[in-house]
Design an enzyme around this catalytic site. Sequence first.
Site, PDB file in Angstrom:
ATOM      1  CB  CYS A  83      28.996  50.087  57.054  1.00 55.49           C
ATOM      2  SG  CYS A  83      29.646  48.168  56.730  1.00 55.49           S
ATOM      3  CG  HIS A 332      32.104  50.158  51.532  1.00 54.80           C
ATOM      4  ND1 HIS A 332      31.924  50.730  52.084  1.00 54.80           N
ATOM      5  CD2 HIS A 332      30.359  49.426  52.061  1.00 54.80           C
ATOM      6  CE1 HIS A 332      31.228  50.842  53.736  1.00 54.80           C
ATOM      7  NE2 HIS A 332      30.299  49.674  52.927  1.00 54.80           N
TER       8      HIS A 332
END
Lengths: 386, 386
Positions: A83, A332
């Site tokens: 991420c 996200h």
Amino acid sequence: MRDVAVIGVGMNKWGELWEKSLRDIFVEAALAAIDDAGVDHLDSMTVGCMTGGLFVGQEHLGSLLADYLGYKNLPATRVESACASGGLAFRTAFIEVASGMSDIVLAGGVEKMTDVSGDGATYALATAADQEYEVFHGATFPGLYALMATAHMQKYGTTREMLSAVAVKNHFNGSMNPFAQYPFKTTREEVEGSVMVASPLRIMDCSPITDGAAAVILTTIDIAKKLGKPIIKIIGSGHATDSIALHSRDDMTTLLSTTVAAEKALKMAGKSIKDINFAEVHDCFTIAEIVVTESLGIFAPGKGGEAAVKGETGLEGSFPINTSGGLKSKGHPVGATGVAQVIEVVKQLRGTAENGRQLKKRPKIGMTQNMGGSGGSTLVHILEVA
Amino acid sequence: MRDVAVIGVGMNKWGELWEKSLRDIFVEAALAAIDDAGVDHLDSMTVGCMTGGLFVGQEHLGSLLADYLGYKNLPATRVESACASGGLAFRTAFIEVASGMSDIVLAGGVEKMTDVSGDGATYALATAADQEYEVFHGATFPGLYALMATAHMQKYGTTREMLSAVAVKNHFNGSMNPFAQYPFKTTREEVEGSVMVASPLRIMDCSPITDGAAAVILTTIDIAKKLGKPIIKIIGSGHATDSIALHSRDDMTTLLSTTVAAEKALKMAGKSIKDINFAEVHDCFTIAEIVVTESLGIFAPGKGGEAAVKGETGLEGSFPINTSGGLKSKGHPVGATGVAQVIEVVKQLRGTAENGRQLKKRPKIGMTQNMGGSGGSTLVHILEVA
């Protein structure tokens, strides 16, 4: 090393974009950044993507995206740090310009996460954890962050109210961001009444699954001056890793990779955390924002939750956090998140954040903190308006 | 930019390594390189891997591998450019040292390809092609290279004998490489009697599925001198992309990304292709070696096959190619291949290639050419012994 500035930013409107492919959304963001910078060419490109292989069956992303952007033969480097892939793409581009290898570099990030069925997204994301010692035994990221939350509550007395304050604040900020996936406001009652995912984390403690892309243009200060663009200088870059398996760490209530990366970035910039005016941080879960603000040294250990409740991290607080809405409200798309954080910092430093979320006292220095997995890697960047 | 040298190399014995995991083989190669370099620490690490997600369900590889190597908090960058991921890891490390950001950097590559069942490896590798316009319609890499071979045969009269000459030569060289997956010699008859995969390519025209890792240590010339190590200087680095879909290119019988990357690397080095003594090139299929040697300008278009038959690319030829055995005999763990090419060039320049494959006339300058997919990306590096 040469001084480097960000002179252009662009992203698409994030969401569940069923009608667009990975290459479509990347090109949309990249063209917006090129247009904003006003450059007539690129010398190279970096792109952060966590797992094109598992999400859309596509790797070789540097070449594919350079081609679809219309830049035949462009050197294009895809990087991955789960991420934190977007933050790593930004750092890689920064080093390339600083080195003298390239003068004008696009740093982009992209993830198309909704084109999987069943538990495909959970499986794909779990590849950021330790496959052999965590995932095989059933751990998922909501579960891992729930462990961190429980440990933090036990050690410091962090409360349900504190977690909720993060979600409410970030959705308030995100409601003013035209690119956010979930630009709605919420309340403590809504957050605490939402469905439980992994106790104590409810769905409104979690960032969503998102299709999205973001891009920024980096160049030398000299070229930036010639183009007449607002100069947002990169004064610090820090990168650190940690064991990706949570159980291998000494302490689950702090994030060592974040602390080390921040120390490196601050040292390069010649600043202390007190010199930073605001930050975009990696709130993949509400507990993450609390732990990150402590690990960065903005608040003392165990005091991050209290600061959120008191409004210190709000738009008018002492240290605004996630003015963009953060991962929680903005969305996200894992590979794009780190680049979008840079976009928000640039907008705030330029004074162009949309719809009333611009900080009243115009900031001079902003920070980004982008994190992989449960903190197995962190990228921290510090940007200053010239 | 600072001058950069390679001062240490290491790899594991490649093969079908059922008893070892991805992290095991990477650490084995990395420790060997660190030991060879004699350094007491690393400042950062890059790692090339094509698709840990699809092969072993593991991304976040920079952090995982730094941790297992015992380097807590080390900045670690995973890069991907399909089968050119290793070459890209080498270039990324080169830029990092050249920039002044880090002094001692490990560039590694790894792929664990045998832990998939059924057609899992074919599917994983196909993510280097265009998912939407090639893979979805049934194309695989043997099929794509078979198209290139057929076109080359039609345009230039390239023959079955020429393809076979490449396989025979590379297995002869590989029979002297103690790290090779298939260190056996073969004959034209064996190659031409082997099973057909995608006409005209037979199994003995194809590189294998391999578990393997490779690592090299890069540092500044100044540090290399202090350590008293043989100095192999990186004098050229070229990186270029192309459409990853074969049908989007003007000409299937040449590789534009290779030509452009070589031009860039030669320009940086201030050399012409005639100054290069030998090369490790990307022979994922026999036809690839022929087309690559033409695209690099070593031989004229259409003359690469004839050169192979005449022995010009053999150990005693005018321009030795793949003294290591190449991908064909050494194996092709896709993320590691580009780094292993650098290892062979360093060994030849040091004069330490094992078991009689050391070039008789000690070379001064060597080249690597590492390619993604059907040439959607190419990394070319030029190394010179100081």
